[in-house]
Write a protein that holds these residues in place. Sequence first.
Motif, mmCIF file in Angstrom:
data_model
loop_
_atom_site.group_PDB
_atom_site.id
_atom_site.type_symbol
_atom_site.label_atom_id
_atom_site.label_comp_id
_atom_site.label_asym_id
_atom_site.label_seq_id
_atom_site.Cartn_x
_atom_site.Cartn_y
_atom_site.Cartn_z
ATOM 1 N N SER A 1 26.127 -9.125 32.933
ATOM 2 C CA SER A 1 25.314 -8.060 32.544
ATOM 3 C C SER A 1 25.733 -7.451 31.221
ATOM 4 C CB SER A 1 25.183 -6.972 33.645
ATOM 5 O OG SER A 1 26.437 -6.381 33.677
ATOM 6 N N PRO A 2 25.106 -8.314 30.267
ATOM 7 C CA PRO A 2 25.496 -7.613 28.894
ATOM 8 C C PRO A 2 24.914 -6.355 28.554
ATOM 9 C CG PRO A 2 23.851 -9.636 28.653
ATOM 10 C CD PRO A 2 24.430 -9.561 30.299
ATOM 11 N N LEU A 3 25.734 -5.251 28.197
ATOM 12 C CA LEU A 3 25.561 -3.992 27.996
ATOM 13 C C LEU A 3 25.741 -3.603 26.776
ATOM 14 C CD1 LEU A 3 26.602 -2.811 31.682
ATOM 15 C CD2 LEU A 3 24.320 -3.528 30.969
ATOM 16 N N PHE A 4 24.896 -3.818 25.708
ATOM 17 C CA PHE A 4 25.102 -3.405 24.330
ATOM 18 C C PHE A 4 24.646 -2.052 24.181
ATOM 19 C CE2 PHE A 4 25.128 -7.888 24.156
ATOM 20 C CZ PHE A 4 26.227 -8.314 23.680
ATOM 21 N N ALA A 5 25.432 -0.996 25.028
ATOM 22 C CA ALA A 5 25.134 0.576 24.918
ATOM 23 C C ALA A 5 25.932 1.154 24.111
ATOM 24 C CB ALA A 5 24.786 0.829 26.416
ATOM 25 N N ALA A 6 26.998 0.993 23.527
ATOM 26 C CA ALA A 6 27.695 1.600 22.865
ATOM 27 C C ALA A 6 27.141 1.858 21.487
ATOM 28 C CB ALA A 6 29.071 0.872 22.841
ATOM 29 N N ASP A 7 27.687 3.037 21.020
ATOM 30 C CA ASP A 7 27.093 3.380 19.627
ATOM 31 C C ASP A 7 28.214 2.868 18.575
ATOM 32 O OD1 ASP A 7 24.853 5.096 20.526
ATOM 33 O OD2 ASP A 7 26.299 6.759 20.749
ATOM 34 N N PHE A 8 27.530 2.002 17.879
ATOM 35 C CA PHE A 8 28.610 1.275 16.780
ATOM 36 C C PHE A 8 28.317 2.264 15.403
ATOM 37 C CE2 PHE A 8 28.208 -1.926 19.926
ATOM 38 C CZ PHE A 8 29.512 -2.569 19.653
ATOM 39 N N PRO A 9 29.320 2.388 14.578
ATOM 40 C CA PRO A 9 30.423 1.486 14.782
ATOM 41 C C PRO A 9 31.628 2.129 15.739
ATOM 42 C CG PRO A 9 30.709 2.711 12.604
ATOM 43 C CD PRO A 9 29.405 2.950 13.447
ATOM 44 N N VAL A 10 32.646 1.103 16.333
ATOM 45 C CA VAL A 10 33.655 1.560 17.198
ATOM 46 C C VAL A 10 34.895 1.238 16.486
ATOM 47 C CG1 VAL A 10 31.977 1.545 19.340
ATOM 48 C CG2 VAL A 10 33.340 -0.694 18.272
ATOM 49 N N ARG A 11 35.950 1.976 16.890
ATOM 50 C CA ARG A 11 37.196 1.820 16.228
ATOM 51 C C ARG A 11 38.180 1.492 17.592
ATOM 52 N NH1 ARG A 11 37.077 3.189 11.168
ATOM 53 N NH2 ARG A 11 39.425 2.861 10.882
ATOM 54 N N ILE A 12 38.690 0.365 17.356
ATOM 55 C CA ILE A 12 39.475 -0.256 18.472
ATOM 56 C C ILE A 12 41.058 -0.126 17.974
ATOM 57 C CG2 ILE A 12 40.116 -2.201 20.038
ATOM 58 C CD1 ILE A 12 37.110 -1.291 20.046
ATOM 59 N N HIS A 13 41.866 0.452 19.044
ATOM 60 C CA HIS A 13 43.246 0.821 18.676
ATOM 61 C C HIS A 13 44.058 -0.397 19.633
ATOM 62 C CE1 HIS A 13 42.723 4.905 16.930
ATOM 63 N NE2 HIS A 13 41.885 4.765 17.735
ATOM 64 N N HIS A 14 44.810 -0.976 18.910
ATOM 65 C CA HIS A 14 45.574 -2.280 19.592
ATOM 66 C C HIS A 14 47.130 -2.028 18.856
ATOM 67 C CE1 HIS A 14 44.617 -4.284 15.706
ATOM 68 N NE2 HIS A 14 43.518 -4.056 16.137
#
Length: 318
Positions: free
Chosen positions: A13-26
């Motif tokens: 169920s593709p849920l492209f609901a996030a607000d972009f831009p996003v920052r990913i810590h890895h």
Amino acid sequence: MRAVLLFLFCFASPLFAADFPVRIHHAYGETEVTAPPQRVVSVGYHEQDFLYALGVKPIGVHEWFGDYPFATWPWAEALRQDLGAAPEVQRGFEIDLEWVLMQQPDLIVATFAPLDARSYAMLSRIAPVVAPPADYPMWGAPWEEELRLIAAATGTTAASEQIIADLSARIATARAEHPELEGLSGTVAHYAGGQIVGYRTQDGGNRLLQRLGIETPAAFDDMAGPGGNFTVSPERIDLFDLDVVLWLTDAPARQRIESLPGYDALRITAEGRSIWADEVLTGALSFQSPLSIAWALEVLIPALAAAADGNPATQPLE
């Protein structure tokens, strides 16, 4: 098995609901994803499963082993078809930078990949990279943390949390329904190159056994190297004389193990406590993805119960 398929289909169920831009810590720092990705390439060994589970259609994936079409194993094939995914496949152990560049990705997923600082830097020149979760050893992050990182980068966080909750509930139910597994000793093991291969307690397969109530010997952590495994000569098969042993190996390797001097005298032999995984179960327990674990539970739970009863007449997976 039909219930498993229904369980898997509810993931897509593709849920492209996030607000972009996003920052990913890895593990290699921080990555910014400016917009919902449309051309996702997986350069790791099992991340296609995570993408399919989240309803994301990759355009490129990395073959690990198995040689299935589109590098997609049976537990994920229905979702691949449902999404209409037909990704290009990179073969070979290392990441092929030229191949990645040719795919023109706008997101590169590398949470379970042969990634070092140099390859991360080079990949980052092509597109944003989702590297392995921080604060875990190489190849040692829980699947839940991988899923959360990939979901954050693809705008599918709500779907990821539902997947984690549903699969965790299934594992907890299986544990509650099989109290005979509680407190047993056990491990995943392999045989290759004339050596027995063991794994640390937080290896994916051993971590799953732990969640079912089965504990891997703590001494295995001291024996494991940076990759999370260790090898011993066949003469030390006594290290694996536990309540249950899940052998991820093929038929010829099984024959070599069973022909080892002293194997017949072991408790795992006399009491039928070895589980010999076939090719697909070996793949599922190696992949340790939400899709492969969901599939494996249907086979693994009755096999563990049969092995744990100490009765050689109830041979698991025979």
